[in-house]
Motif scaffolding. Structure first.
Motif, PDB file in Angstrom:
ATOM      1  N   ASP A  80     113.009  -2.951  14.000  1.00 18.18           N
ATOM      2  CA  ASP A  80     111.761  -3.581  13.803  1.00 18.18           C
ATOM      3  C   ASP A  80     110.638  -3.331  14.764  1.00 18.18           C
ATOM      4  O   ASP A  80     110.761  -4.142  15.804  1.00 18.18           O
ATOM      5  N   ARG A 128     107.721  -4.423  14.718  1.00 19.74           N
ATOM      6  CA  ARG A 128     107.059  -5.563  14.709  1.00 19.74           C
ATOM      7  C   ARG A 128     107.488  -6.438  15.905  1.00 19.74           C
ATOM      8  O   ARG A 128     106.408  -7.505  16.162  1.00 19.74           O
ATOM      9  N   ASP A 136     101.922  -5.094  20.384  1.00 19.27           N
ATOM     10  CA  ASP A 136     100.844  -4.155  20.069  1.00 19.27           C
ATOM     11  C   ASP A 136      99.753  -3.650  21.020  1.00 19.27           C
ATOM     12  O   ASP A 136      99.088  -3.009  21.000  1.00 19.27           O
ATOM     13  N   SER A 161     102.775 -13.034  14.559  1.00 16.24           N
ATOM     14  CA  SER A 161     103.165 -12.044  13.387  1.00 16.24           C
ATOM     15  C   SER A 161     104.363 -11.129  13.862  1.00 16.24           C
ATOM     16  O   SER A 161     104.191 -10.547  15.053  1.00 16.24           O
ATOM     17  N   PRO A 162     105.456 -11.288  13.270  1.00 15.40           N
ATOM     18  CA  PRO A 162     105.881 -11.617  11.849  1.00 15.40           C
ATOM     19  C   PRO A 162     106.240 -12.940  11.717  1.00 15.40           C
ATOM     20  O   PRO A 162     106.621 -13.290  10.524  1.00 15.40           O
TER      21      PRO A 162
END
Length: 459
Positions: A51, A53, A57, A292-293
């Motif tokens: 994942d 995520r 980032d 997030s997530p």
């Protein structure tokens, strides 16, 4: 008679060998690195290999990535609490905050807290040669207990957020030693060197003030982060710089361990004290929530408040490994006890379990705890909330609103679908467990308005 005397003496030698504390030559070293308010997605380490995520980032933390390569990364790592102070106190005694912080028995708990079997006391019982230290943020707050009172040989004293240069506000600035990250690391390095030279085993906890607000950084680091490509969740160069600086300090600590020749005899535990803040003054153009997530952030028992980066490396931990087993900071106490050779049975109030079965089985298996669930709770001077996790299900209760939420974390990591009405049997099963445990530990379920002095201490 001489035959029987010799035989008896032989049995006594065998017994003393079996039941004596572990010798220093066999006793490993322990280093706990604790960051402050670092989100589950607050590093460049991808916590779940499947994942993307599960990493920032924008932020870059190559040394945390380096640490992960040396050991096991847990994608379901949890702090004992969604706030700083209760987690830190819990790490010392291995007990959930539901037993001690923010509870109705606070006036009487201060003395009882000092009387608990603490981590440094346990290590010295396992091997009297152990030397223990705590550097950085202590944050004990209301009763003023010191690291030395809990058994540490060396410490920075009764430190708190202010010691690190901030009190949770949005002030910022450039400095050569942001959040004291490098001076704290240097003190830990000197302590380790002294013990290595004397041949003594050691435990040292390095409790960073970063990345708690305010935001401090080296100017040279900020110059670099301003050039990095910003993400959809993380866009603030100053916060990226503070994150990069504490990562650099972690790298220096790893280097010191290696230079001293301690890599093969030292276990390193890396985790955060709670989840990341949901808001950040000055952050602009973010398209997604900061955590997030995950849902929500620091101060709540949703995943964003309690799920954290969690890495362990050491002699019995396979490198480059990953685990989806749910683990908590409460597991450090019994894990270290097993590794140090602590012989007596741990007190029944210890809420964690040893991670050794998971290490030895390459990331799969079961952590045997006194209770089959993970539990999170706060009340008295915080918003009263509880969460209980059993398998893939998580029950969240808001006591003032008297509401229940049930989530399937395996299929809904963002806790967006409340299954409380569609799965009433599971809801009631976990709710009964929650009530029973809160009654067992004597925890308060609401704010305590009769103790206004507590609000000044915890606001």
């Amino acid at each position: 008679m001489s035959y029987f005397k010799l035989r008896f003496a032989g049995w006594m030698l065998i017994a003393s060998a079996l039941f004596a504390p572990t010798s220093s030559a066999e006793s490993p070293n322990f280093v706990v690195i604790l960051t402050d308010d670092q989100s589950w997605v607050g590093t460049s380490l991808q916590l779940d290999p499947e994942d993307s995520r599960t990493r920032s980032d924008y932020f870059r933390t190559p040394n945390i990535e380096r640490l992960a390569k040396r050991g096991m990364t847990f994608s379901r790592g949890y702090a004992p609490a969604p706030y700083c102070c209760p987690t830190r106190r819990s790490l010392v005694i291995g007990q959930t905050p539901a037993r001690h912080v923010y509870q109705k028995d606070q006036p009487g708990w201060a003395k009882r807290y000092r009387d608990q079997l603490s981590l440094p006391k346990m290590l010295k019982a396992a091997d009297p040669e152990y030397r223990t230290a705590h550097f950085g943020k202590w944050d004990s707050r209301y009763d003023g207990v010191s690291p030395e009172q809990m058994g540490y040989d060396v410490s920075d004293g009764k430190t708190g957020n202010g010691t690190g240069g901030a009190n949770g506000t949005d002030e910022d600035g450039a400095t050569d030693d942001p959040k004291l990250a490098f001076s704290v690391t240097d003190r830990a390095g000197r302590f380790m060197q002294k013990q290595a030279e004397s041949g003594r085993p050691f435990f040292v906890q390095v409790s960073h003030y970063a990345v708690h607000l305010g935001i401090f950084y080296r100017q040279s680091t900020l110059n670099r982060t301003r050039e990095w490509k910003k993400g959809k969740r993380h866009t603030l160069p100053k916060f990226a710089a503070m994150t990069a600086d504490v990562d650099d300090a972690i790298g220096k600590l790893i280097d010191r361990i290696d230079t001293l020749g301690l890599k093969q005899t030292t276990y390193i535990f890396f985790l955060s004290d709670n989840g990341g803040r949901l808001t950040m003054s000055g952050q602009k153009n973010a398209e997604l929530p900061r955590n997030s997530p995950l849902r929500d952030g620091k101060g709540t028992v949703y995943e964003g408040g309690i799920r954290i980066p969690f890495i362990v490396c050491g002699p019995e931990v396979p490198p480059l490994s990953h685990s989806r087993v749910a683990v908590t900071g409460l597991d450090l106490f019994p894990t270290i006890a097993e590794l140090a050779g602590y012989q007596p049975e741990l007190p029944s109030v210890i809420d964690g379990g040893s991670l050794m079965p998971v290490f030895r089985n390459h990331g799969v298996g079961v952590v045997n705890r006194p209770k089959p669930f993970l539990f999170f709770h706060q009340a008295v001077s915080r918003t009263p909330q509880s969460a209980l996790m059993l398998g893939k299900y998580k029950l969240v209760r808001h006591w003032e609103a008297d509401t229940l939420e049930l989530f399937d974390l395996a299929n809904d990591i963002g806790e967006s679908q409340n299954l409380a009405e569609s799965l009433p049997a599971k809801r009631d099963e976990l709710s009964s467990m929650m009530d029973t445990f809160l009654d067992e530990v004597g925890a308060e379920r609401f704010r305590t308005t009769t103790k206004p002095e507590l609000y000044k201490l915890f606001k």
